[in-house]
Enzyme design. Structure first.
Site, PDB file in Angstrom:
ATOM      1  N   ASP A   1      -7.970  -5.506   0.038  1.00  0.00           N
ATOM      2  CA  ASP A   1      -8.425  -6.333  -1.075  1.00  0.00           C
ATOM      3  C   ASP A   1      -8.037  -7.798  -0.941  1.00  0.00           C
ATOM      4  OD1 ASP A   1      -9.613  -4.254  -2.593  1.00  0.00           O
ATOM      5  OD2 ASP A   1      -7.604  -3.514  -2.993  1.00  0.00           O
TER       6      ASP A   1
ATOM      7  N   HIS B   1       0.852  -1.185   0.000  1.00  0.00           N
ATOM      8  CA  HIS B   1       0.000   0.000   0.000  1.00  0.00           C
ATOM      9  C   HIS B   1       0.888   1.234   0.000  1.00  0.00           C
ATOM     10  CE1 HIS B   1      -3.195   2.763   1.081  1.00  0.00           C
ATOM     11  NE2 HIS B   1      -4.014   1.815   0.666  1.00  0.00           N
TER      12      HIS B   1
HETATM   13  N1  COA Z   1       4.252  -7.617  -4.792  1.00  0.00           N
HETATM   14  C1  COA Z   1       5.584  -7.608  -4.975  1.00  0.00           C
HETATM   15  N2  COA Z   1       6.360  -6.502  -4.825  1.00  0.00           N
HETATM   16  C2  COA Z   1       5.742  -5.369  -4.485  1.00  0.00           C
HETATM   17  C3  COA Z   1       4.350  -5.313  -4.279  1.00  0.00           C
HETATM   18  C4  COA Z   1       3.601  -6.501  -4.445  1.00  0.00           C
HETATM   19  N3  COA Z   1       2.279  -6.500  -4.247  1.00  0.00           N
HETATM   20  N4  COA Z   1       4.000  -4.050  -3.946  1.00  0.00           N
HETATM   21  C5  COA Z   1       5.127  -3.332  -3.956  1.00  0.00           C
HETATM   22  N5  COA Z   1       6.197  -4.125  -4.265  1.00  0.00           N
HETATM   23  C6  COA Z   1       7.606  -3.737  -4.309  1.00  0.00           C
HETATM   24  C7  COA Z   1       7.897  -2.776  -5.450  1.00  0.00           C
HETATM   25  O1  COA Z   1       8.227  -3.480  -6.620  1.00  0.00           O
HETATM   26  C8  COA Z   1       9.028  -1.977  -4.889  1.00  0.00           C
HETATM   27  O2  COA Z   1      10.189  -2.762  -4.937  1.00  0.00           O
HETATM   28  P1  COA Z   1      11.660  -2.076  -5.098  1.00  0.00           P
HETATM   29  O3  COA Z   1      11.785  -1.131  -3.932  1.00  0.00           O
HETATM   30  O4  COA Z   1      12.606  -3.201  -5.090  1.00  0.00           O
HETATM   31  O5  COA Z   1      11.607  -1.352  -6.428  1.00  0.00           O
HETATM   32  C9  COA Z   1       8.664  -1.843  -3.401  1.00  0.00           C
HETATM   33  O6  COA Z   1       7.851  -2.998  -3.110  1.00  0.00           O
HETATM   34  C10 COA Z   1       7.935  -0.579  -3.038  1.00  0.00           C
HETATM   35  O7  COA Z   1       6.716  -0.528  -3.725  1.00  0.00           O
HETATM   36  P2  COA Z   1       6.193   0.743  -4.522  1.00  0.00           P
HETATM   37  O8  COA Z   1       6.105   0.373  -5.962  1.00  0.00           O
HETATM   38  O9  COA Z   1       6.939   1.954  -4.138  1.00  0.00           O
HETATM   39  O10 COA Z   1       4.738   0.885  -3.957  1.00  0.00           O
HETATM   40  P3  COA Z   1       3.703   1.958  -4.463  1.00  0.00           P
HETATM   41  O11 COA Z   1       3.378   2.791  -3.285  1.00  0.00           O
HETATM   42  O12 COA Z   1       4.112   2.648  -5.699  1.00  0.00           O
HETATM   43  O13 COA Z   1       2.481   1.025  -4.882  1.00  0.00           O
HETATM   44  C11 COA Z   1       0.710  -0.472  -4.667  1.00  0.00           C
HETATM   45  C12 COA Z   1       1.533   0.607  -3.972  1.00  0.00           C
HETATM   46  C13 COA Z   1      -0.500  -0.769  -3.787  1.00  0.00           C
HETATM   47  C14 COA Z   1       0.205   0.021  -6.036  1.00  0.00           C
HETATM   48  C15 COA Z   1       1.593  -1.732  -4.832  1.00  0.00           C
HETATM   49  O14 COA Z   1       1.998  -2.183  -3.565  1.00  0.00           O
HETATM   50  C16 COA Z   1       0.871  -2.828  -5.599  1.00  0.00           C
HETATM   51  O15 COA Z   1       0.921  -2.837  -6.831  1.00  0.00           O
HETATM   52  N6  COA Z   1       0.205  -3.786  -4.873  1.00  0.00           N
HETATM   53  C17 COA Z   1      -0.544  -4.818  -5.542  1.00  0.00           C
HETATM   54  C18 COA Z   1      -1.883  -4.257  -6.016  1.00  0.00           C
HETATM   55  C19 COA Z   1      -2.853  -4.002  -4.888  1.00  0.00           C
HETATM   56  O16 COA Z   1      -3.050  -4.838  -4.021  1.00  0.00           O
HETATM   57  N7  COA Z   1      -3.478  -2.818  -4.920  1.00  0.00           N
HETATM   58  C20 COA Z   1      -4.519  -2.451  -3.949  1.00  0.00           C
HETATM   59  C21 COA Z   1      -4.112  -1.298  -3.102  1.00  0.00           C
HETATM   60  S1  COA Z   1      -5.316  -1.041  -1.834  1.00  0.00           S
END
Ligand code: COA
Length: 431
Positions: free
Chosen positions: A365, A308
């Site tokens: 979710d 998140h």
């Molecule tokens: N699975 C695997 N790796 C993940 C991940 C996941 N669900 N969510 C984040 N990461 C990793 C990223 O690749 C990043 O890795 P790095 O530092 O080696 O590059 C790190 O964790 C930080 O994540 P980041 O991309 O900065 O998070 P964000 O704040 O941009 O994105 C979400 C947040 C929610 C979009 C992201 O966590 C995600 O795509 N989750 C899955 C979708 C989901 O459940 N969405 C519902 C949100 S309520």
């Protein structure tokens, strides 16, 4: 004395005011930065940008706190219901008896769609995604109210009526979208049913055969609506505020919110979680292969329902929903292999250094899809359920924009990195 930030640029020192919220959140106010320095700020993904001040929802992502109008989500989940919480979010107070009756009556009075709307539903192909139908139909329904088309804040029909119409009709539209996508006859709402009961009725009843409403199913779905009711400045809510800032009407602004919510990184994640669990189940994996793939950036896979932008501790909604998931499945005597896979995935991820170091925990979710599956909601409707639940939050944010006398149209800047001056070449001379 209030804090001030000092900024050194091109040999000059500038003073920037700061702002402190009621929960001691701090911000440097850069509103006058460009005018005084010629610089703008860049913040890809807006992770450090406060786009507004707001009184609606407070989140402390490090501590896993979520409060609507100051009331912890845990208390509301235990003691309130969706309609009462919607009133709290939109009007700022829990309703007293008379206010609650007025609000409920308005919702009931405004639940029917204009009959001509049925023809619009007929235009969609069977199999159309209900989110596409939902956003289109929210906009379309506004065309049946001339007053709304000439919308000016404070000058038209009471805002309360529009609020009730939107909250009530989004549920009717959502149910019709589903019926249409399956080629089933449309079912009208019933005056005697409460909000969530009516939605289940419109979704699952057949002509001359009412769906049997089980209290545990109604309660579980109502809880899902409540837990989604607001979540401060996320992708869809900021979209609603962005559109509202141009003085677009309430329906147009919230229809835009539906589109923003659709993507798998936002509201579409609940559908993506179930698809991921089904894939793991189909492949006979216990989750370990998928976890390995999710850690590999080249695999194109992520552990859906994990991570998140704001919560770097457990998502408080996920805790509530995990418990509700266990309860509803046991009451309905459902043994879902996907729940076992989800629990194993969670357990493995919470021990895995990749997820621990990045503070990736289950979000709302991760388990909500399993509840929805258990109570018979089809997967393609999951994000629609989220949209129904989020409506009060979008409306409250819309209202804040409209009530702010100094509100300006949202208009971010950019740093241009394209070609510098370049000239038109006639087609015959182009290489
Ligand atoms: N699975 C695997 N790796 C993940 C991940 C996941 N669900 N969510 C984040 N990461 C990793 C990223 O690749 C990043 O890795 P790095 O530092 O080696 O590059 C790190 O964790 C930080 O994540 P980041 O991309 O900065 O998070 P964000 O704040 O941009 O994105 C979400 C947040 C929610 C979009 C992201 O966590 C995600 O795509 N989750 C899955 C979708 C989901 O459940 N969405 C519902 C949100 S309520």
């Amino acid at each position: 004395m209030s804090n001030q930030a000092k900024l050194e640029l091109d040999g000059k020192t500038y003073t920037l005011p700061t702002l402190t919220g009621s929960e001691n959140e701090k911000a440097v106010d850069v509103s006058a930065l460009r005018a005084s320095t010629g610089y703008i700020t860049i913040d890809d993904g807006y992770g450090n940008t406060g786009s507004c001040v707001s009184n609606v929802t407070f989140i402390d992502g490090d501590q896993g706190i979520l409060r609507y109008r100051g009331i912890p989500i845990e208390e509301l989940a235990e003691k309130s219901n969706f309609v009462e919480t919607a009133h709290l979010i939109i009007y700022g107070e829990l309703p007293n008896r008379a206010q609650l009756k007025k609000f409920s009556d308005l919702l009931t009075d405004n639940q029917y769609l204009h009959e001509d709307m049925k023809f619009h539903f007929e235009g969609f192909p069977t199999g159309a995604h209900p989110m596409a139908i939902l956003s289109a139909m929210i906009n379309a329904s506004s065309c049946f109210d001339e007053d709304l088309m000439r919308w000016q804040w404070g000058k038209n029909k009471q805002f309360d009526v529009y609020v009730a119409r939107l909250i009530s009709q989004v549920r009717t539209i959502a149910a019709y979208s589903y019926r249409k996508s399956k080629g089933l006859p449309l079912i009208y709402p019933k005056q005697s049913y409460k909000y969530t009961e009516n939605f289940l009725h419109m979704l699952f009843s057949m002509p001359y055969e009412d769906f049997v409403l089980k209290p545990e199913v109604v309660k579980a779905l109502d809880l899902i609506f409540l837990l989604h009711a607001d979540h401060e400045q996320n992708c869809s809510t900021s979209t609603v505020r962005m559109v509202a800032s141009s003085q677009a009407n309430l329906f147009a602004s919230c229809a835009a919110g539906v589109c923003a919510l659709w993507g798998p990184l936002h509201g579409g994640a609940n559908q993506a979680v179930i698809e991921m669990l089904q894939q793991i189940h189909r492949e006979g994996d216990d989750g370990s292969k998928f976890i390995t793939a999710a850690k590999d950036k080249n695999s194109g896979k992520k552990l859906m329902g994990f991570g998140h932008r704001v919560y770097k501790n457990y998502d408080p909604r996920a805790k509530i929903i995990k418990k509700a998931c266990d309860e509803v499945l046991s009451k309905l005597h459902i043994d879902d292999p996907l729940l076992d896979i989800a629990k194993k995935l969670e357990e493995a991820a919470l021990k895995d250094s990749y997820f621990v170091e990045r503070k990736l925990y289950p979000n709302v979710d991760f388990y909500s899809g399993i509840i929805m599956r258990a109570i018979g909601i089809p997967v393609e409707m999951f994000t629609v359920i989220f949209a129904i639940g989020r409506m009060p939050g979008w409306i409250a944010n819309y209202k804040e924009i409209m009530e702010e006398p100094k509100s300006r149209i949202y208009r971010p800047r950019q740093i241009y990195t394209g070609r510098t001056l370049n000239h038109y070449v006639p087609v015959a001379e182009r290489k």
